[in-house]
Structure formats: structure tokens, C-alpha cells
Write a protein that holds these residues in place. Structure first.
Motif, mmCIF file in Angstrom:
data_model
loop_
_atom_site.group_PDB
_atom_site.id
_atom_site.type_symbol
_atom_site.label_atom_id
_atom_site.label_comp_id
_atom_site.label_asym_id
_atom_site.label_seq_id
_atom_site.Cartn_x
_atom_site.Cartn_y
_atom_site.Cartn_z
ATOM 1 N N ILE A 17 0.827 -1.006 -0.201
ATOM 2 C CA ILE A 17 -0.228 -0.102 -0.004
ATOM 3 C C ILE A 17 0.877 1.180 0.117
ATOM 4 O O ILE A 17 1.750 1.235 0.995
ATOM 5 N N ALA A 18 0.714 2.004 -1.080
ATOM 6 C CA ALA A 18 1.600 3.338 -1.206
ATOM 7 C C ALA A 18 1.130 4.432 -0.775
ATOM 8 O O ALA A 18 -0.103 4.836 -1.177
ATOM 9 N N ILE A 19 1.479 5.248 0.071
ATOM 10 C CA ILE A 19 0.824 6.404 0.800
ATOM 11 C C ILE A 19 1.712 7.719 0.559
ATOM 12 O O ILE A 19 2.832 7.717 1.074
ATOM 13 N N ASP A 20 1.519 8.424 -0.342
ATOM 14 C CA ASP A 20 2.578 9.536 -0.801
ATOM 15 C C ASP A 20 1.577 10.903 -0.275
ATOM 16 O O ASP A 20 0.211 10.998 -0.304
ATOM 17 N N GLY A 21 2.318 11.969 -0.307
ATOM 18 C CA GLY A 21 2.022 13.313 -0.195
ATOM 19 C C GLY A 21 2.928 14.168 0.339
ATOM 20 O O GLY A 21 3.860 13.678 0.883
ATOM 21 N N PRO A 22 2.507 15.439 0.375
ATOM 22 C CA PRO A 22 3.339 16.484 0.979
ATOM 23 C C PRO A 22 3.370 16.680 2.695
ATOM 24 O O PRO A 22 2.626 15.874 3.382
ATOM 25 N N ALA A 23 4.395 17.135 2.878
ATOM 26 C CA ALA A 23 4.561 17.445 4.571
ATOM 27 C C ALA A 23 3.210 18.007 5.058
ATOM 28 O O ALA A 23 2.451 18.782 4.715
ATOM 29 N N GLY A 24 2.936 17.087 6.372
ATOM 30 C CA GLY A 24 1.681 17.378 7.147
ATOM 31 C C GLY A 24 0.444 17.232 6.522
ATOM 32 O O GLY A 24 -0.716 17.531 6.844
ATOM 33 N N VAL A 40 19.607 16.719 -0.179
ATOM 34 C CA VAL A 40 19.964 15.135 0.100
ATOM 35 C C VAL A 40 19.098 14.236 -0.844
ATOM 36 O O VAL A 40 19.268 13.567 -1.696
ATOM 37 N N ALA A 41 17.640 14.503 -0.672
ATOM 38 C CA ALA A 41 16.797 13.876 -1.286
ATOM 39 C C ALA A 41 16.662 14.045 -2.641
ATOM 40 O O ALA A 41 16.239 13.412 -3.437
ATOM 41 N N ALA A 42 17.408 15.078 -3.352
ATOM 42 C CA ALA A 42 17.246 15.582 -4.787
ATOM 43 C C ALA A 42 18.137 14.948 -5.465
ATOM 44 O O ALA A 42 18.470 15.094 -6.676
ATOM 45 N N ASN A 43 19.281 14.188 -4.683
ATOM 46 C CA ASN A 43 20.266 13.623 -5.249
ATOM 47 C C ASN A 43 19.833 12.253 -5.996
ATOM 48 O O ASN A 43 19.648 11.479 -5.418
ATOM 49 N N PRO A 44 19.968 11.992 -7.317
ATOM 50 C CA PRO A 44 19.445 11.109 -7.945
ATOM 51 C C PRO A 44 20.131 9.943 -7.313
ATOM 52 O O PRO A 44 19.660 8.609 -7.347
ATOM 53 N N GLY A 76 5.643 8.057 1.623
ATOM 54 C CA GLY A 76 6.718 8.855 1.102
ATOM 55 C C GLY A 76 6.303 9.791 0.359
ATOM 56 O O GLY A 76 5.194 10.480 0.416
ATOM 57 N N ARG A 77 7.046 10.089 -0.967
ATOM 58 C CA ARG A 77 6.754 11.055 -1.936
ATOM 59 C C ARG A 77 6.728 10.305 -3.232
ATOM 60 O O ARG A 77 5.992 10.908 -4.141
ATOM 61 N N ASP A 78 7.470 9.360 -3.432
ATOM 62 C CA ASP A 78 7.587 8.634 -4.646
ATOM 63 C C ASP A 78 7.016 7.236 -4.708
ATOM 64 O O ASP A 78 7.579 6.387 -5.635
ATOM 65 N N ALA A 128 14.480 17.603 -9.989
ATOM 66 C CA ALA A 128 14.495 16.718 -11.363
ATOM 67 C C ALA A 128 14.325 15.323 -11.024
ATOM 68 O O ALA A 128 13.406 14.659 -11.922
ATOM 69 N N ALA A 129 14.852 14.817 -10.077
ATOM 70 C CA ALA A 129 14.764 13.460 -9.893
ATOM 71 C C ALA A 129 13.558 13.091 -9.041
ATOM 72 O O ALA A 129 13.261 13.568 -7.730
ATOM 73 N N SER A 130 12.566 12.543 -9.426
ATOM 74 C CA SER A 130 11.388 11.763 -8.733
ATOM 75 C C SER A 130 10.666 12.665 -8.079
ATOM 76 O O SER A 130 10.627 12.837 -6.899
ATOM 77 N N PRO A 131 10.083 13.849 -8.810
ATOM 78 C CA PRO A 131 9.589 15.080 -7.800
ATOM 79 C C PRO A 131 8.381 14.523 -7.346
ATOM 80 O O PRO A 131 7.723 13.490 -7.740
#
Ligand code: DC
Length: 216
Positions: free
Chosen positions: A10-17, A101-105, A129-131, A184-187
Motif C-alpha cells: 500500500i503506497a501512501i504519498d503526499g506533501p509534509a503535514g 540530500v533527497a534531490a540527489n539521484p 513517502g513522496r515517490d 528533477a529526480a522523482s519530484p
């Protein structure tokens, strides 16, 4: 993943908060699945980077840290190279460094491989997470994208950190939304096939009921 024998994800994504952590834990409990906070993994890498005095924007050095760091993220703890970093990863230094750090592919490649291995070892799980729905498990049994208004998200985050004012939390959330959505990486995106759920006016139980209901 669907079909007999495949891990149940089960994948749960979304922004902070948006309520991801609270909701994902509760969904995991209802379904008897394990839970993984992938944001804690990126925070753990950022913690190791800062601990070693490395500039979080130094792509080569940061990638090396990500490849070598031992991370043990459980429901309540984050161990980084055997050290309990559970409190430190929520502090302002890590929060300020984690987007870079998370923007680093290469960091992402390493974390995604570890996240997939985590699911294989456990036979499935609820992952937030986000992705997760867009990159890590695009074939997840259910993909949910949680949202909430910026005001509600800032209030939730401020309530988790007593002494911090809502305006500075709101500014931090805006900065991270922008960084997470424009990298650029997995926005941060709504994955194909994800069910979007606005949690602004829902209780935790209401959100969990809605998600479990989507599985039926
Ligand atoms: O969910 P969080 O605020 O603890 O996440 C910390 C940071 O890590 C945030 O800037 C987004 C990033 N992140 C990510 O890029 N991909 C994930 N799967 C999880 C988190």
C-alpha cells in the motif's frame, strides 16, 4: 502489486503535514502489515552527511554516504550507523538539509533499492513517502495521494513541535513543497492511478476508514 504470491504493498504519498505518517501507521495496524516511513531514511542520510561535516549539496560525497550508511528504520526509531538518531532526524538541522540530500539521484537510487528489498523481506507493507506510487512501487495494490490545505498542514506540524510558531512552520513547509515538487529526480507528483484524498476536514479514523474502504 497484485496477484497471489506478490507482496501486498500500500503506497501512501503526499506533501509534509498531509497526515501520511499517522494514517500509514494506522492503516498498517488495521491490515496487519508492517510500516515504513521512507522520509526517515532520507533524513537518516542527511543526518550522516551533517555528522561527517559534508556539504549536503556535494553530490559526490553525499552519494558515497548514502551507499555506505547503515540505516535501521523501525516504527518508532531511526538508527544511523548504530546510533539512535530518532530525535536528531526531526531537528531543524536535518530538516534544513534533507531536501538537498533527497534531490540527489544517486541517493534516491540507493534508497529505492533498499525500500524494495524491505518489502521483499517482509512480504509486503504500508510505505509512505513522496515517490512510492510513482517510482518505488508503481504496481502497488493501492496508491493513495494525501493532501490537505497549507494552513491545516502547518497547524499539524506545529502541534507536533511545541514551541515552534505556525508561521515559521508554514514557511518551512512552503520551501520544502517547492523543493520536493520542482526537483528533477522523482519530484512529488500524483502517481498514475493514485486515489487522491483531501484530509483537511477528516479525522484520522475517517481517513483510515476511507483508505481501507478503497481496498474492498
Ligand atoms: O516525510 P518527511 O518530511 O519526513 O520527508 C523528509 C524529506 O525527504 C522531504 O524533503 C521529502 C523527502 N522524501 C523524498 O524525497 N522521497 C520519499 N519517498 C520520502 C521523503
Amino acid at each position: 502489486m497484485t496477484g497471489s504470491g506478490s507482496p501486498r504493498v500500500i503506497a501512501i504519498d503526499g506533501p509534509a503535514g498531509s497526515g501520511k505518517s499517522t494514517v500509514a501507521r494506522a492503516v498498517a495496524d488495521r491490515l496487519g502489515l508492517q510500516y515504513l516511513d521512507t522520509g526517515a531514511m532520507y533524513r537518516g542520510v542527511a543526518h550522516a552527511v551533517l555528522r561527517e561535516g559534508i556539504d549536503p549539496t556535494d553530490a559526490v560525497m553525499v552519494s558515497e554516504v548514502a551507499r555506505n550508511v547503515t540505516l535501521d528504520v523501525t516504527r518508532s526509531h531511526c538508527m544511523v550507523d548504530g546510533e539512535d538518531a530518532s530525535a536528531a532526524i526531526r531537528g531543524p538541522e536535518v530538516t534544513g538539509a534533507v531536501s538537498a540530500v533527497a534531490a540527489n539521484p544517486e541517493v534516491r537510487g540507493e534508497m529505492v533499492a533498499r525500500q524494495r528489498a524491505w518489502v521483499v523481506e517482509r512480504g509486503g507493507g504500508v510505505m509512505e513517502g513522496r515517490d512510492i506510487g510513482s517510482v518505488v512501487f508503481p504496481d502497488a495494490e493501492l496508491k493513495v495521494y494525501l493532501t490537505a490545505s497549507p494552513e491545516v498542514r502547518a497547524r499539524r506540524r506545529a502541534a507536533e513541535a511545541p514551541g515552534v510558531d505556525v508561521d515559521s512552520v508554514a514557511a518551512d513547509i512552503r520551501r520544502r513543497d517547492e523543493a520536493d515538487s520542482s526537483r528533477a529526480a522523482s519530484p512529488l507528483v500524483t502517481a498514475d492511478g493514485a486515489r487522491v484524498l483531501d484530509t483537511s476536514d477528516l479525522t484520522v479514523d475517517g481517513v483510515v476508514d476511507a483508505i481501507v474502504g478503497m481496498l474492498r
